[in-house]
Enzyme design. Structure first.
Site, PDB file in Angstrom:
ATOM      1  N   TYR A  10      -0.125 -19.379   1.073  1.00 48.18           N
ATOM      2  CA  TYR A  10      -0.095 -17.959   0.688  1.00 48.18           C
ATOM      3  C   TYR A  10      -1.518 -17.402   0.638  1.00 48.18           C
ATOM      4  O   TYR A  10      -1.817 -16.352   1.214  1.00 48.18           O
ATOM      5  CB  TYR A  10       0.598 -17.848  -0.674  1.00 48.18           C
ATOM      6  N   ASP A  11      -2.398 -18.131  -0.046  1.00 48.20           N
ATOM      7  CA  ASP A  11      -3.795 -17.696  -0.127  1.00 48.20           C
ATOM      8  C   ASP A  11      -4.453 -17.680   1.250  1.00 48.20           C
ATOM      9  O   ASP A  11      -5.205 -16.769   1.581  1.00 48.20           O
ATOM     10  CB  ASP A  11      -4.593 -18.623  -1.063  1.00 48.20           C
ATOM     11  N   GLU A  12      -4.142 -18.694   2.042  1.00 49.41           N
ATOM     12  CA  GLU A  12      -4.724 -18.776   3.388  1.00 49.41           C
ATOM     13  C   GLU A  12      -4.211 -17.628   4.263  1.00 49.41           C
ATOM     14  O   GLU A  12      -4.962 -17.066   5.063  1.00 49.41           O
ATOM     15  CB  GLU A  12      -4.394 -20.141   4.015  1.00 49.41           C
ATOM     16  N   LYS A  14      -3.448 -14.657   3.301  1.00 50.07           N
ATOM     17  CA  LYS A  14      -4.180 -13.441   2.924  1.00 50.07           C
ATOM     18  C   LYS A  14      -5.592 -13.468   3.531  1.00 50.07           C
ATOM     19  O   LYS A  14      -6.064 -12.471   4.069  1.00 50.07           O
ATOM     20  CB  LYS A  14      -4.250 -13.318   1.399  1.00 50.07           C
ATOM     21  N   PHE A  56      10.165 -10.381 -18.445  1.00 45.19           N
ATOM     22  CA  PHE A  56       9.986 -10.144 -19.886  1.00 45.19           C
ATOM     23  C   PHE A  56      10.777  -8.921 -20.352  1.00 45.19           C
ATOM     24  O   PHE A  56      11.411  -8.948 -21.408  1.00 45.19           O
ATOM     25  CB  PHE A  56       8.502  -9.949 -20.230  1.00 45.19           C
ATOM     26  N   ASP A  71       0.971 -22.480 -21.917  1.00 46.76           N
ATOM     27  CA  ASP A  71       0.645 -22.097 -23.300  1.00 46.76           C
ATOM     28  C   ASP A  71       0.488 -20.580 -23.445  1.00 46.76           C
ATOM     29  O   ASP A  71       0.204 -20.084 -24.536  1.00 46.76           O
ATOM     30  CB  ASP A  71      -0.624 -22.834 -23.781  1.00 46.76           C
ATOM     31  N   ASP A 136      -0.481 -22.115 -10.990  1.00 48.90           N
ATOM     32  CA  ASP A 136      -0.484 -20.786 -11.608  1.00 48.90           C
ATOM     33  C   ASP A 136      -1.942 -20.415 -11.923  1.00 48.90           C
ATOM     34  O   ASP A 136      -2.605 -21.134 -12.667  1.00 48.90           O
ATOM     35  CB  ASP A 136       0.323 -20.842 -12.912  1.00 48.90           C
ATOM     36  N   PRO A 137      -2.450 -19.310 -11.361  1.00 54.32           N
ATOM     37  CA  PRO A 137      -3.858 -18.995 -11.630  1.00 54.32           C
ATOM     38  C   PRO A 137      -4.124 -18.765 -13.124  1.00 54.32           C
ATOM     39  O   PRO A 137      -3.297 -18.176 -13.819  1.00 54.32           O
ATOM     40  CB  PRO A 137      -4.086 -17.704 -10.830  1.00 54.32           C
ATOM     41  N   ARG A 140      -6.697 -13.601 -13.888  1.00 56.09           N
ATOM     42  CA  ARG A 140      -6.732 -12.595 -12.819  1.00 56.09           C
ATOM     43  C   ARG A 140      -7.204 -11.286 -13.405  1.00 56.09           C
ATOM     44  O   ARG A 140      -6.543 -10.703 -14.251  1.00 56.09           O
ATOM     45  CB  ARG A 140      -5.339 -12.385 -12.225  1.00 56.09           C
TER      46      ARG A 140
HETATM   47  N1  UDP Z   1       5.192 -15.801 -16.247  1.00 54.38           N
HETATM   48  C1  UDP Z   1       5.714 -16.200 -17.476  1.00 54.38           C
HETATM   49  N2  UDP Z   1       7.069 -16.104 -17.657  1.00 54.38           N
HETATM   50  C2  UDP Z   1       7.922 -15.632 -16.709  1.00 54.38           C
HETATM   51  C3  UDP Z   1       7.389 -15.227 -15.462  1.00 54.38           C
HETATM   52  C4  UDP Z   1       6.016 -15.336 -15.262  1.00 54.38           C
HETATM   53  O1  UDP Z   1       4.974 -16.628 -18.391  1.00 54.38           O
HETATM   54  O2  UDP Z   1       9.155 -15.572 -16.971  1.00 54.38           O
HETATM   55  C5  UDP Z   1       3.732 -15.900 -16.054  1.00 54.38           C
HETATM   56  C6  UDP Z   1       3.319 -16.662 -14.794  1.00 54.38           C
HETATM   57  O3  UDP Z   1       3.244 -18.044 -15.061  1.00 54.38           O
HETATM   58  C7  UDP Z   1       1.948 -16.053 -14.535  1.00 54.38           C
HETATM   59  C8  UDP Z   1       2.088 -14.604 -15.041  1.00 54.38           C
HETATM   60  O4  UDP Z   1       3.239 -14.601 -15.890  1.00 54.38           O
HETATM   61  O5  UDP Z   1       0.956 -16.697 -15.296  1.00 54.38           O
HETATM   62  C9  UDP Z   1       2.274 -13.584 -13.928  1.00 54.38           C
HETATM   63  O6  UDP Z   1       3.292 -14.035 -13.074  1.00 54.38           O
HETATM   64  P1  UDP Z   1       3.782 -13.201 -11.814  1.00 54.38           P
HETATM   65  O7  UDP Z   1       4.657 -14.092 -11.000  1.00 54.38           O
HETATM   66  O8  UDP Z   1       4.334 -11.886 -12.253  1.00 54.38           O
HETATM   67  O9  UDP Z   1       2.428 -12.856 -11.020  1.00 54.38           O
HETATM   68  P2  UDP Z   1       1.281 -13.809 -10.371  1.00 54.38           P
HETATM   69  O10 UDP Z   1       1.366 -15.181 -10.956  1.00 54.38           O
HETATM   70  O11 UDP Z   1       1.545 -13.777  -8.890  1.00 54.38           O
HETATM   71  O12 UDP Z   1      -0.007 -13.133 -10.743  1.00 54.38           O
END
Ligand code: UDP
Length: 174
Positions: A10-12, A14, A56, A71, A136-137, A140
Protein backbone atom coordinates in the site's frame (compact mmCIF):
# COMPACT_ATOMS: atom_id res chain seq x y z
CA UNK A 1 7.25 3.96 5.61
CA UNK A 2 6.98 0.15 5.79
CA UNK A 3 8.66 -1.69 2.94
CA UNK A 4 7.64 -5.13 4.21
CA UNK A 5 4.51 -6.42 5.95
CA UNK A 6 0.83 -6.05 4.99
CA UNK A 7 1.03 -2.28 4.58
CA UNK A 8 4.19 -2.46 2.48
CA UNK A 9 2.50 -2.74 -0.91
CA UNK A 10 0.00 0.00 0.00
CA UNK A 11 2.76 2.42 0.97
CA UNK A 12 4.80 1.42 -2.07
CA UNK A 13 1.78 1.98 -4.36
CA UNK A 14 1.47 5.54 -3.05
CA UNK A 15 5.20 6.17 -3.49
CA UNK A 16 5.10 4.75 -7.01
CA UNK A 17 2.04 6.82 -7.99
CA UNK A 18 3.84 9.99 -6.90
CA UNK A 19 7.01 8.99 -8.75
CA UNK A 20 5.20 8.20 -12.01
CA UNK A 21 3.18 11.41 -11.78
CA UNK A 22 6.41 13.43 -11.43
CA UNK A 23 7.94 11.43 -14.30
CA UNK A 24 4.99 12.35 -16.57
CA UNK A 25 5.30 15.94 -15.51
CA UNK A 26 9.04 16.10 -16.21
CA UNK A 27 9.16 13.92 -19.31
CA UNK A 28 5.87 14.78 -21.05
CA UNK A 29 5.34 18.24 -19.55
CA UNK A 30 1.92 17.16 -18.26
CA UNK A 31 0.26 19.52 -15.83
CA UNK A 32 0.09 17.50 -12.63
CA UNK A 33 -0.60 17.97 -8.89
CA UNK A 34 0.13 15.60 -6.02
CA UNK A 35 -1.97 15.75 -2.85
CA UNK A 36 -1.15 13.68 0.22
CA UNK A 37 -4.46 13.13 1.98
CA UNK A 38 -4.44 12.40 5.71
CA UNK A 39 -7.27 10.92 7.81
CA UNK A 40 -10.53 12.54 6.70
CA UNK A 41 -14.06 12.18 8.06
CA UNK A 42 -17.56 13.55 7.66
CA UNK A 43 -21.17 12.74 6.83
CA UNK A 44 -21.79 10.08 4.14
CA UNK A 45 -18.91 7.84 5.18
CA UNK A 46 -19.93 4.22 4.91
CA UNK A 47 -20.97 2.80 8.28
CA UNK A 48 -18.91 -0.36 7.85
CA UNK A 49 -15.87 0.89 6.02
CA UNK A 50 -13.70 -0.39 8.86
CA UNK A 51 -12.19 2.98 9.70
CA UNK A 52 -12.18 4.43 13.15
CA UNK A 53 -14.73 7.25 12.80
CA UNK A 54 -17.69 5.15 11.57
CA UNK A 55 -16.62 2.32 13.91
CA UNK A 56 -16.55 4.44 17.10
CA UNK A 57 -19.61 6.53 16.21
CA UNK A 58 -21.81 3.54 15.35
CA UNK A 59 -20.67 1.65 18.46
CA UNK A 60 -21.38 4.72 20.61
CA UNK A 61 -24.83 5.30 19.10
CA UNK A 62 -25.76 1.68 19.81
CA UNK A 63 -24.30 1.88 23.34
CA UNK A 64 -22.00 -1.01 22.38
CA UNK A 65 -18.39 -1.30 23.59
CA UNK A 66 -15.97 1.03 21.82
CA UNK A 67 -13.16 -1.10 20.39
CA UNK A 68 -9.83 0.66 20.90
CA UNK A 69 -7.00 -1.24 19.20
CA UNK A 70 -3.75 -1.74 21.13
CA UNK A 71 -3.24 0.54 24.13
CA UNK A 72 -4.94 3.43 22.30
CA UNK A 73 -1.82 5.60 22.52
CA UNK A 74 -1.37 5.70 18.75
CA UNK A 75 -2.31 9.10 17.32
CA UNK A 76 -4.28 10.30 14.32
CA UNK A 77 -5.27 13.77 13.12
CA UNK A 78 -8.75 14.09 11.62
CA UNK A 79 -9.64 16.55 8.88
CA UNK A 80 -13.27 17.44 8.14
CA UNK A 81 -14.25 16.68 4.52
CA UNK A 82 -15.08 20.27 3.48
CA UNK A 83 -11.65 21.45 4.65
CA UNK A 84 -9.99 18.70 2.63
CA UNK A 85 -11.97 19.61 -0.50
CA UNK A 86 -11.09 23.30 -0.17
CA UNK A 87 -7.39 22.33 0.16
CA UNK A 88 -7.52 20.07 -2.91
CA UNK A 89 -9.36 22.74 -4.91
CA UNK A 90 -6.74 25.37 -4.07
CA UNK A 91 -3.97 22.97 -5.03
CA UNK A 92 -5.64 22.29 -8.40
CA UNK A 93 -5.81 26.04 -9.01
CA UNK A 94 -2.11 26.65 -8.33
CA UNK A 95 0.90 25.76 -10.46
CA UNK A 96 3.03 23.62 -8.17
CA UNK A 97 3.62 19.95 -9.14
CA UNK A 98 5.37 18.94 -5.88
CA UNK A 99 3.51 16.93 -3.19
CA UNK A 100 1.38 18.90 -0.73
CA UNK A 101 0.06 17.50 2.56
CA UNK A 102 -3.63 18.24 3.16
CA UNK A 103 -4.92 17.31 6.59
CA UNK A 104 -5.63 18.66 10.04
CA UNK A 105 -2.57 18.85 12.32
CA UNK A 106 -4.67 18.57 15.49
CA UNK A 107 -3.37 15.24 16.79
CA UNK A 108 -4.97 12.99 19.39
CA UNK A 109 -4.63 9.48 20.75
CA UNK A 110 -7.27 6.88 19.86
CA UNK A 111 -8.13 6.61 23.55
CA UNK A 112 -8.81 10.36 23.71
CA UNK A 113 -10.79 10.06 20.50
CA UNK A 114 -12.94 7.25 21.91
CA UNK A 115 -13.72 9.41 24.97
CA UNK A 116 -14.55 12.38 22.75
CA UNK A 117 -17.02 10.28 20.74
CA UNK A 118 -18.67 8.93 23.89
CA UNK A 119 -19.12 12.47 25.17
CA UNK A 120 -20.32 13.89 21.85
CA UNK A 121 -22.95 11.17 21.41
CA UNK A 122 -24.00 11.07 25.10
CA UNK A 123 -23.38 7.32 24.94
CA UNK A 124 -23.29 4.75 27.74
CA UNK A 125 -20.61 2.75 25.90
CA UNK A 126 -17.56 1.44 27.74
CA UNK A 127 -14.11 1.28 26.18
CA UNK A 128 -12.65 -2.18 25.45
CA UNK A 129 -9.16 -2.94 24.17
CA UNK A 130 -8.59 -5.23 21.16
CA UNK A 131 -5.34 -6.41 19.55
CA UNK A 132 -3.49 -3.82 17.52
CA UNK A 133 -3.51 -4.58 13.77
CA UNK A 134 -0.09 -5.44 12.34
CA UNK A 135 1.80 -2.36 11.08
CA UNK A 136 -0.65 0.13 12.61
CA UNK A 137 1.20 3.46 12.39
CA UNK A 138 2.09 4.87 15.84
CA UNK A 139 1.60 8.48 14.85
CA UNK A 140 0.00 10.47 12.07
CA UNK A 141 0.12 14.23 12.00
CA UNK A 142 0.44 16.18 8.74
CA UNK A 143 3.00 18.94 8.45
CA UNK A 144 0.95 21.52 6.54
CA UNK A 145 3.63 24.24 6.31
CA UNK A 146 3.66 23.99 2.50
CA UNK A 147 -0.15 24.10 2.20
CA UNK A 148 -0.24 27.16 4.46
CA UNK A 149 2.38 29.02 2.39
CA UNK A 150 1.49 27.87 -1.11
CA UNK A 151 -2.30 27.68 -0.86
CA UNK A 152 -2.95 30.06 2.05
CA UNK A 153 -4.96 27.14 3.37
CA UNK A 154 -5.51 25.63 6.77
CA UNK A 155 -8.40 23.62 8.22
CA UNK A 156 -11.28 25.68 9.61
CA UNK A 157 -13.73 23.14 11.06
CA UNK A 158 -13.17 22.31 14.73
CA UNK A 159 -13.26 18.62 15.62
CA UNK A 160 -16.32 19.12 17.87
CA UNK A 161 -18.29 20.77 15.03
CA UNK A 162 -17.27 18.23 12.41
CA UNK A 163 -18.08 15.36 14.75
CA UNK A 164 -21.49 16.84 15.59
CA UNK A 165 -22.37 16.93 11.87
CA UNK A 166 -21.01 13.42 11.34
CA UNK A 167 -22.89 12.01 14.33
CA UNK A 168 -26.13 13.60 13.11
CA UNK A 169 -25.68 11.77 9.81
CA UNK A 170 -24.93 8.41 11.47
CA UNK A 171 -27.94 8.70 13.82
CA UNK A 172 -30.20 8.15 10.82
CA UNK A 173 -28.18 5.10 9.73
CA UNK A 174 -27.72 2.97 12.84
N1 UDP B 1 -8.89 1.85 15.39
C1 UDP B 1 -9.36 1.46 16.64
N2 UDP B 1 -10.57 0.82 16.70
C2 UDP B 1 -11.33 0.56 15.61
C3 UDP B 1 -10.86 0.96 14.34
C4 UDP B 1 -9.62 1.60 14.27
O1 UDP B 1 -8.71 1.69 17.69
O2 UDP B 1 -12.44 -0.03 15.76
C5 UDP B 1 -7.59 2.55 15.33
C6 UDP B 1 -6.60 1.94 14.34
O3 UDP B 1 -5.87 0.90 14.96
C7 UDP B 1 -5.73 3.15 14.03
C8 UDP B 1 -6.71 4.33 14.13
O4 UDP B 1 -7.83 3.85 14.87
O5 UDP B 1 -4.72 3.31 15.00
C9 UDP B 1 -7.17 4.86 12.78
O6 UDP B 1 -7.61 3.77 12.01
P1 UDP B 1 -8.20 3.95 10.54
O7 UDP B 1 -8.29 2.60 9.93
O8 UDP B 1 -9.43 4.79 10.59
O9 UDP B 1 -7.10 4.84 9.78
P2 UDP B 1 -5.52 4.59 9.48
O10 UDP B 1 -4.99 3.53 10.39
O11 UDP B 1 -5.46 4.20 8.03
O12 UDP B 1 -4.88 5.92 9.75
Amino acid sequence: MNTIGPRGCYDEAKRFAEAITMAYHRQHKLETRIVRIFNTYGPRMRLKDGRVVPAFVSQALRNEPITVFGDGKQTRSFCYCSDLIEGIYRLMMCEDPLPVNIGNPREMTMLEFAREIIQATGSKSKIVFKPLPVDDPKQRKPDITRARKLLKWEPKVELADGLARTIEFFRKKV
